[in-house]
Every structure is written in structure tokens, then in C-alpha cells.
Scaffold this active site. Structure first.
Site, PDB file in Angstrom:
ATOM      1  N   CYS A 361       0.859  -1.187   0.000  1.00 21.81           N
ATOM      2  CA  CYS A 361       0.000   0.000   0.000  1.00 21.81           C
ATOM      3  C   CYS A 361       0.889   1.229   0.000  1.00 21.81           C
ATOM      4  O   CYS A 361       1.965   1.217   0.608  1.00 21.81           O
ATOM      5  CB  CYS A 361      -0.890   0.033   1.241  1.00 21.81           C
ATOM      6  N   GLU A 395       2.263  -3.672  -5.834  1.00 24.12           N
ATOM      7  CA  GLU A 395       1.186  -4.654  -5.886  1.00 24.12           C
ATOM      8  C   GLU A 395      -0.001  -4.079  -6.642  1.00 24.12           C
ATOM      9  O   GLU A 395      -0.363  -2.921  -6.482  1.00 24.12           O
ATOM     10  CB  GLU A 395       0.785  -5.031  -4.463  1.00 24.12           C
TER      11      GLU A 395
END
Length: 505
Positions: A361, A395
Site C-alpha cells: 500500500c 502490488e
């Protein structure tokens, strides 16, 4: 209950959840517009009801409570009765509270920026050099090993041949009509963009990825009105699972050092007299000027990590929150002044990633956005990958703002390398995709997808060429002049750990 009048006809119409109708709002130019919106919730107040609406094809962060005077009742659409979805793998279908949505068929969101479709290389053969302005030509020979040579020259095309492993010469065959040709480097599953330019479906593995199949009416609505963090007041964009007793408060107070949440200003003031922290817990691994980075272990500092995830979820829609923070490291960027170290943003990463993820994140808090801090976070994540001797990639899926930041960073980093290439021994400069990846620690697939996204790759006389026009060069130079914040590797004091050899995190 709203009264709908038309000449002499008067009807009482009750607006229920699921209704759709145009709603008045201000656009970026502060002009009135009436986009179609869906009513997600109704709040009956003594004086006038309030309606929580989601603007169709807009980002969820624009959802809001509106008054009846902003609704166009003449175009009210009632929800259709949904047929029951047949069970899948023994599981029941979606209920009426969370109707299934065909994401792939929906129009591009007007509230968020989607990447432009990736253009396939142009195969026009009759283009002469005289028709172009001054530009750099880079001829690419693509092989599966990614050891493709880039030959740079000015105002001319250079014919390059390569010998295959058995000594014979390979020749690139132009694509035939009606046949699909593989893109450079094969299938790019880890790229943010799919072959048609639309972001690929969310990956359901790895860290903190949201499983949207369990969306319901509660998590689709913002539950926090305002957050006070230090000298800033933040308006959350999305739902975050703070304790329910705090969601009805007009302001949620957070300690800017330990991120503990409190229900009132008096509680915060009492807490600050007891809180000894003036910086995030963990080790300070970087400092230059007033900017510092702290490395925080999700196992050793579990409470802080969980509070950080709760705060981040207010501004990240595509990631969900897991209270098991043990497998993660958190890198918090701060600004220092006489009162302490104030959080600016952060990124997290898995201690062990099987898919070469160097970011799980990433978030820059709204008061610090559009000031270069997002690129600084990204640059720092790749600086850590360089020290670790690895290539990394964020990601997927990225948020709309995250995608813009990464695309911009990859573009500037790759163009900076290509433009600084110098000839050696009188020969034209050459570089391979592997070498670009090793220099920048950017994964090979991201290097290729960036070149495709910029539509720089063309096909000329049996070879791939990469054309950098004057516009691209000038645009890059302007962007680099505005980029004042950079990571200085001399200020980094970081020793990577081999987490695979540890019996326990």
C-alpha cells in the site's frame, strides 16, 4: 416523501435506496452539472431528509449527503426487481443490498483517470526521416531473455542484426493481417494495464487486497465525517472500520505521533500529556533536510501499524484492512519541525514477497498531495530495492492516483537514463532492457509497459524502434525542473534482512 408536481398533477413520491436520478453538483470548473446518481441511503431528519448518493461513473470519494433541493425528481428511476443469481460453487448469489455490477462493461469512470489504451506498434514503412523533426531513434531487438540491444542515433535509422544462440541470424517477421502478435516480453500479467489498456482485474493474492465480492451497503458509504490530525483536518474519501461508537462523531481526533483515535479534543489533550512519542516508532533509516523515513515492523509495533492501516483505509478504496500486520514492514515519511516529526505519507511492503512486490500500500495524505511527496515515496521504495539487489513492482491493482504517480515516475526514470546515454569509443550508445531494469530496480515488465503506454514503440523495416520526439524530450525536461524532491542515497542507512532465515518474524 417528496412531492412531484407537473402542471395540475401532484404526486407524492417516496425515494428509496437504489433509486437513480440526476443530482446537482459542482464540477472542477465550479460549474453546475446534473450527473446521474444512485441513492445508497436515506436519513429521515425532523426538518428535511438527507440522501447519500453515489454519482454513476464517478469515483466513490465524491459520494456525499445531499438535500432534496438538489434532486431532479422528474427523471427519477426506481430500482428494477433483480432476478436471483444462480448459485456459484454452492454459494448464493448477490443480495439486493449489493447488486452485481458488470465492471468490464461499464464506461470509464469520469471521477478517476484511467490509463489510455496501449497502442500497438505502428508498422508504417514509408515514413522517411525527412518528415520527422529532430528526434532520437532507438532500435530494439526483442528476445525472450530481455537482452535486447538499444542502439541510439540521431536523424537516421540503423540496421542492426543479432546472431541467435546457434549462430544463425534471426529476422523479425512483420505481423500478418488477422494474426495477433505477442507484445514485447510476452504476457505482462503483472503490468497495471491489460492488452486493451483497461486495468486488469484485482489480484486476490498477496497483501491487503480487497475482495470486492463482499461489498455491502455499509462499506460503500463513508462512515467518518472529519478527522483532525495535528494541524490538519481531513475529509475521508472512503469507508474505514473504526469502532462504530466513533463513526457518529462530527470530528474524530487522532494523535499525530502514535495515531491513537480519540472521541473529543479534551481526550486528545489529556492523551498528549501522557504520550511520549514525537516521531513514529521504529528506526529512522533516512534523513535529508526536514524529510525523514522510519522503518516500522508490523509485529513489534502492532498497535501503531493497525492505527496506520485504519487511517490509510479512509483514502484507499481498493485495499482492505487486515489486523494481522506481522508479515509487513511500514515505511513512514515525516516532516520535522520544532514540535516533532509529522506524518506525510507511508508505504508498506511484505517481509517476504514471492512476486517481487516492493510496495503493498502507498499513500500520501491529502494535505501533502501534489507537492512531489508521492514520487519521493516511490523513489524511496526503489532505493530500498537497489540496496537489496532486487527489482520490484507495486502490488496491483493501483488506485487511480497511484497509477498516475507510478506512470509518471517510470516515465521520468527511463527517459532520464536514455537521454543521458553517451557514445563509447566512437560507437553509438547501447543499452539492454535488463540493464535499465538493473540500474533502476524497476521490473522489466514495467519498463516495457511504460514504453508501450507512451506509444513510443514503432515497427520499421523489420525492426522495433523507439522514437523520442522533441515534444517528449521537452516535456521531460520541464517535468524534471519541477521535481525538486529527490532521494539522496548518502542519507540512507539501511541494512536489508533475510526474513526467510528467521524462524519467526
Amino acid at each position: 416523501m417528496q412531492e412531484l408536481g407537473d402542471d395540475n398533477i401532484s404526486l407524492n413520491v417516496e425515494i428509496i435506496e437504489g433509486c437513480r436520478l440526476p443530482v446537482l453538483r459542482k464540477n472542477q470548473e465550479n460549474e453546475d452539472e446534473w450527473p446521474l446518481a444512485e441513492v445508497l441511503s436515506v436519513r429521515d431528519l425532523p426538518r428535511t431528509p438527507l440522501y447519500y448518493v453515489h454519482y454513476i461513473d464517478f469515483n466513490k470519494r465524491l459520494d456525499e449527503w445531499v438535500t432534496p433541493d438538489r434532486l431532479d425528481m422528474k427523471k427519477l428511476q426506481f430500482p428494477k426487481k433483480e432476478a436471483r443469481t444462480p448459485p456459484k460453487n454452492g454459494l448464493p448469489g448477490s443480495g439486493p443490498g449489493s447488486p452485481e455490477r458488470d465492471v468490464s462493461a461499464s464506461a470509464p469512470s469520469r471521477g478517476k483517470t484511467l490509463p489510455a489504451p496501449v497502442q500497438t506498434p505502428s508498422y508504417t514503412r514509408d515514413r522517411s526521416v525527412g518528415q520527422e523533426r529532430a528526434f532520437i531513434i532507438i532500435i530494439i531487438r526483442i528476445r525472450r531473455s530481455f537482452n535486447a540491444k538499444f542502439v541510439c542515433t540521431y536523424k537516421e535509422f540503423v540496421q542492426v542484426t543479432e546472431a541467435s544462440s546457434n549462430g544463425s541470424t534471426r529476422r523479425l517477421i512483420p505481423p500478418q493481417p488477422g494474426r495477433k502478435r505477442k507484445t514485447c516480453g510476452g504476457t505482462d500479467e503483472d503490468s497495471q494495464d491489460s492488452s486493451d489498456g483497461i486495468p486488469s482485474a484485482p489480484r486476490m493474492t498477496g497483501s491487503l487486497v480487497s475482495d470486492r465480492s463482499h461489498d455491502d451497503i455499509v462499506t460503500r458509504m463513508k462512515n467518518i465525517d472529519c478527522i483532525e490530525l495535528g494541524r490538519h483536518r481531513l475529509k475521508p474519501w472512503y469507508f474505514s472500520p473504526y469502532p462504530q461508537e466513533l463513526t457518529g462523531l462530527p470530528i474524530l481526533y487522532l494523535c499525530e505521533y502514535c495515531l491513537k483515535y480519540l472521541k473529543s479534543l479534551k481526550c486528545l489533550q489529556r492523551h498528549l500529556t501522557k504520550c511520549n512519542l514525537r516521531h513514529p516508532p521504529g528506526n529512522e533509516i533516512y534523513r535529508k533536510g526536514t524529510i525523514s523515513f522510519f522503518e516500522i515492523d508490523g509485529r513489534k509495533n502492532k498497535t501503531y501499524s493497525q492505527n496506520l492501516c485504519l487511517l490509510a483505509k479512509c483514502f484507499l478504496d481498493h485495499k482492505t484492512l487486515y489486523y494481522d500486520t506481522d508479515p509487513f514492514l511500514f515505511y513512514v515519511m515525516t516532516e520535522y519541525d520544532s514540535k516533532g516529526f509529522h506524518i506525510v505519507g507511508y508505504f508498506s511492503k511484505e517481509k517476504e514477497s514471492t512476486e517481487d512486490y516492493n510496495v503493498a500500500c502507498i499513500l500520501t495524505l491529502p494535505p501533502y498531495q501534489r507537492r512531489g511527496y508521492g514520487k519521493l515515496l516511490i523513489e524511496f521504495s526503489y532505493e530500498l530495492s537497489k540496496v537489496e539487489g532486487k527489482t520490484g513492482t507495486p502490488e496491483k491493482p493501483l488506485s487511480d492516483l497511484g497509477l498516475l504517480s507510478y506512470r509518471s515516475y517510470w516515465t521520468q526514470t527511463i527517459l532520464e537514463i536514455l537521454m543521458n546515454l553517451k557514445p563509447e569509443n566512437g560507437e553509438r550508445p547501447q543499452i539492454t532492457i535488463n540493464e535499465i531494469s538493473e540500474i533502476t530496480s524497476v521490473k522489466k515488465e514495467d519498463v516495457i509497459s511504460t514504453l508501450q503506454y507512451l506509444n513510443l514503440i514503432n515497427y520499421y523495416k523489420g525492426q522495433y524502434i523507439l522514437t523520442l520526439s522533441e515534444d517528449i524530450v521537452e516535456g521531460h525536461e520541464r517535468a524534471m525542473q519541477k521535481r525538486h524532491l529527490r532521494i539522496d542515497s548518502k542519507g540512507l542507512h539501511f541494512t536489508p534482512k533475510d526474513w526467510s532465515k528467521r524462524g519467526k518474524w
